[in-house]
Design an enzyme around this catalytic site. Structure first.
Site, PDB file in Angstrom:
ATOM      1  N   ASN A 143       0.863  -1.285  -0.044  1.00  0.00           N
ATOM      2  CA  ASN A 143       0.017   0.049  -0.060  1.00  0.00           C
ATOM      3  C   ASN A 143       0.834   1.211  -0.063  1.00  0.00           C
ATOM      4  O   ASN A 143       1.299   1.397   0.759  1.00  0.00           O
ATOM      5  CB  ASN A 143      -1.000  -0.031   1.224  1.00  0.00           C
ATOM      6  CG  ASN A 143      -1.917   1.144   1.355  1.00  0.00           C
ATOM      7  OD1 ASN A 143      -1.930   2.082   0.391  1.00  0.00           O
ATOM      8  ND2 ASN A 143      -2.257   1.640   2.552  1.00  0.00           N
ATOM      9  N   TRP A 144       1.009   2.043  -0.955  1.00  0.00           N
ATOM     10  CA  TRP A 144       1.653   3.033  -1.457  1.00  0.00           C
ATOM     11  C   TRP A 144       1.367   4.041  -0.715  1.00  0.00           C
ATOM     12  O   TRP A 144       2.165   5.269  -0.692  1.00  0.00           O
ATOM     13  CB  TRP A 144       2.140   3.067  -2.653  1.00  0.00           C
ATOM     14  CG  TRP A 144       3.009   2.001  -3.173  1.00  0.00           C
ATOM     15  CD1 TRP A 144       3.481   1.020  -2.459  1.00  0.00           C
ATOM     16  CD2 TRP A 144       3.510   1.936  -4.629  1.00  0.00           C
ATOM     17  NE1 TRP A 144       4.236   0.082  -3.459  1.00  0.00           N
ATOM     18  CE2 TRP A 144       4.051   0.789  -4.785  1.00  0.00           C
ATOM     19  CE3 TRP A 144       3.334   2.436  -5.854  1.00  0.00           C
ATOM     20  CZ2 TRP A 144       4.617   0.150  -6.100  1.00  0.00           C
ATOM     21  CZ3 TRP A 144       3.634   2.204  -7.011  1.00  0.00           C
ATOM     22  CH2 TRP A 144       4.353   0.845  -7.013  1.00  0.00           C
ATOM     23  N   LYS A 145       0.153   4.295  -0.194  1.00  0.00           N
ATOM     24  CA  LYS A 145      -0.583   5.386   0.473  1.00  0.00           C
ATOM     25  C   LYS A 145      -0.046   6.838  -0.689  1.00  0.00           C
ATOM     26  O   LYS A 145      -0.309   6.732  -1.948  1.00  0.00           O
ATOM     27  CB  LYS A 145      -0.195   5.685   1.423  1.00  0.00           C
ATOM     28  CG  LYS A 145      -0.063   4.621   2.632  1.00  0.00           C
ATOM     29  CD  LYS A 145       0.211   4.834   4.125  1.00  0.00           C
ATOM     30  CE  LYS A 145      -0.126   3.555   4.732  1.00  0.00           C
ATOM     31  NZ  LYS A 145       0.179   3.685   6.207  1.00  0.00           N
ATOM     32  N   GLY A 204       3.025  -1.226   4.367  1.00  0.00           N
ATOM     33  CA  GLY A 204       2.810   0.288   4.163  1.00  0.00           C
ATOM     34  C   GLY A 204       4.507   0.690   3.697  1.00  0.00           C
ATOM     35  O   GLY A 204       4.899   0.410   2.627  1.00  0.00           O
ATOM     36  N   GLY A 205       5.051   1.401   4.654  1.00  0.00           N
ATOM     37  CA  GLY A 205       6.340   1.976   4.194  1.00  0.00           C
ATOM     38  C   GLY A 205       7.499   1.157   3.628  1.00  0.00           C
ATOM     39  O   GLY A 205       8.029   1.733   2.558  1.00  0.00           O
ATOM     40  N   SER A 220       3.697  -1.798  10.439  1.00  0.00           N
ATOM     41  CA  SER A 220       5.039  -1.748  10.389  1.00  0.00           C
ATOM     42  C   SER A 220       5.724  -3.123   9.980  1.00  0.00           C
ATOM     43  O   SER A 220       6.636  -3.643  10.586  1.00  0.00           O
ATOM     44  CB  SER A 220       5.588  -1.345  12.051  1.00  0.00           C
ATOM     45  OG  SER A 220       5.233  -0.066  12.229  1.00  0.00           O
ATOM     46  N   GLY A 240       3.328   3.058  11.059  1.00  0.00           N
ATOM     47  CA  GLY A 240       4.005   4.343  10.818  1.00  0.00           C
ATOM     48  C   GLY A 240       4.737   4.883  12.070  1.00  0.00           C
ATOM     49  O   GLY A 240       5.505   5.932  12.186  1.00  0.00           O
ATOM     50  N   GLU A 252      -4.967  -4.261  11.089  1.00  0.00           N
ATOM     51  CA  GLU A 252      -3.850  -3.404  11.153  1.00  0.00           C
ATOM     52  C   GLU A 252      -4.044  -2.894  12.501  1.00  0.00           C
ATOM     53  O   GLU A 252      -4.823  -1.814  12.692  1.00  0.00           O
ATOM     54  CB  GLU A 252      -4.006  -2.294  10.139  1.00  0.00           C
ATOM     55  CG  GLU A 252      -5.364  -2.182   9.598  1.00  0.00           C
ATOM     56  CD  GLU A 252      -5.365  -0.899   8.801  1.00  0.00           C
ATOM     57  OE1 GLU A 252      -4.206  -0.709   7.876  1.00  0.00           O
ATOM     58  OE2 GLU A 252      -6.114  -0.180   8.587  1.00  0.00           O
ATOM     59  N   GLU A 280      -6.481   4.680   8.096  1.00  0.00           N
ATOM     60  CA  GLU A 280      -6.222   6.132   7.928  1.00  0.00           C
ATOM     61  C   GLU A 280      -7.575   6.807   7.363  1.00  0.00           C
ATOM     62  O   GLU A 280      -7.927   7.785   7.564  1.00  0.00           O
ATOM     63  CB  GLU A 280      -5.264   6.366   6.984  1.00  0.00           C
ATOM     64  CG  GLU A 280      -3.739   5.935   7.789  1.00  0.00           C
ATOM     65  CD  GLU A 280      -2.646   5.810   6.410  1.00  0.00           C
ATOM     66  OE1 GLU A 280      -1.408   5.590   7.164  1.00  0.00           O
ATOM     67  OE2 GLU A 280      -2.714   6.013   5.423  1.00  0.00           O
ATOM     68  N   HIS A 310      -9.386   1.204   5.576  1.00  0.00           N
ATOM     69  CA  HIS A 310      -7.904   1.547   6.006  1.00  0.00           C
ATOM     70  C   HIS A 310      -8.151   2.397   7.380  1.00  0.00           C
ATOM     71  O   HIS A 310      -9.005   3.392   7.347  1.00  0.00           O
ATOM     72  CB  HIS A 310      -7.093   1.777   4.867  1.00  0.00           C
ATOM     73  CG  HIS A 310      -5.515   1.993   5.463  1.00  0.00           C
ATOM     74  ND1 HIS A 310      -4.925   2.964   6.335  1.00  0.00           N
ATOM     75  CD2 HIS A 310      -4.670   1.199   5.129  1.00  0.00           C
ATOM     76  CE1 HIS A 310      -3.839   2.756   6.542  1.00  0.00           C
ATOM     77  NE2 HIS A 310      -3.530   1.617   5.760  1.00  0.00           N
TER      78      HIS A 310
END
Length: 269
Positions: free
Chosen positions: A22-24, A251-252, A230, A190, A184, A114, A112
């Site tokens: 997931n590149w957001k 994610g990251g 993470s 993050g 999640e 967010e 999600h």
């Protein structure tokens, strides 16, 4: 009897692992092309045989990645990060499921953390999006999870049970079996903090138990449940060794093709 995983990493139940990036709000379409190209150089046919892989770029990069995947026959599934539940209408800035379907999107993330925490999406809105994705012939990745405050107050099970029940109640068994659920923990996204593998397994096992209460053990046993929070190359193997964890929503670490490839190749660690 506890479920076990085979040497390839696939669960003995037949659930095939799914690793999703997931590149957001990162990577413009040119950067996205480079990342997918580099990822394709690092993954082998053996990797694709063992694990399903999806990438979820920003909406502006979907068409570019669709064409790249088709042109170079890269066996990575295209995913979207969100959608609207209506197929069309006066919803400025929104993207509909039919629009995504025309881009050969396979997976759509709904709910999600967010979206829930920053944009106020409710469980009912997530359910509407889930239904729209299913009606469009795509697979939803339904996200559930708790905040740090909820976790510390002992409300994890009740919070996630409510999210799962709202998402799945009343759906046909075959639709439920084909879903992907992503647990999640919001407190681990993050932040560099990660649920221990045992913690992740305990909550994901609970999610499967809630699903069993809705659709029965056999159908619930076919749902793929990812962990997201993470996820890194250094912890993916331990997470994937858990009997109910069928993949990861990354994610990251998915922004870097080297790190993401190592996550996909967790079975080699």
């Amino acid at each position: 009897m506890p479920q076990t995983k085979s040497d390839s990493g696939s669960p003995s139940t037949g659930r095939r692992p799914l690793i999703s990036g997931n590149w957001k709000m990162h990577h413009n379409h040119l950067e996205a092309i480079q990342v997918v190209q580099k990822l394709s150089y690092r993954l082998t046919s053996e990797d694709y045989e063992a694990v399903d892989v999806s990438v979820h770029p920003a909406f502006t990069a979907l068409r570019s990645i669709q064409l790249l995947i088709e042109d170079q026959r890269i066996p990575v599934a295209l995913g979207a990060q969100n959608c609207h539940w209506e197929s069309n209408g006066a919803f400025t800035g929104e993207i509909s499921v039919p629009m995504l379907a025309k881009l050969d999107v396979v997976y759509v993330i709904v709910g999600h953390s967010e979206r829930r925490e920053l944009f106020g999406e409710t469980d009912e809105e997530v359910r509407s999006k889930l239904e729209a994705v299913l009606a469009g012939g795509m697979t939803p990745i339904v996200c559930v999870g708790e905040t740090l405050e909820e976790r510390e107050s002992g409300a994890t099970d009740s919070k996630i049970t409510g999210q799962v029940e709202t998402a799945l109640s009343g759906l046909p068994a075959e639709q439920v079996a084909g879903l992907v659920v992503a647990y999640e923990p919001i407190w681990a996204i993050g932040t560099g903090r990660t649920a221990t593998p045992d913690d992740a397994q305990a909550t994901i096992g609970m999610i499967r138990k809630v699903a069993s209460g809705l659709v029965g053990d056999e159908v619930a046993g076919r749902i793929r449940i990812q962990y997201g929070g993470s996820v890194k190359p250094t912890n993916i193997a331990e997470l994937m060794a858990q009997p109910d964890i069928d993949g990861a929503l990354v994610g990251g670490a998915s922004l870097d093709p080297d790190d993401f490839a190592r996550i996909v190749q967790y079975r080699l660690a």
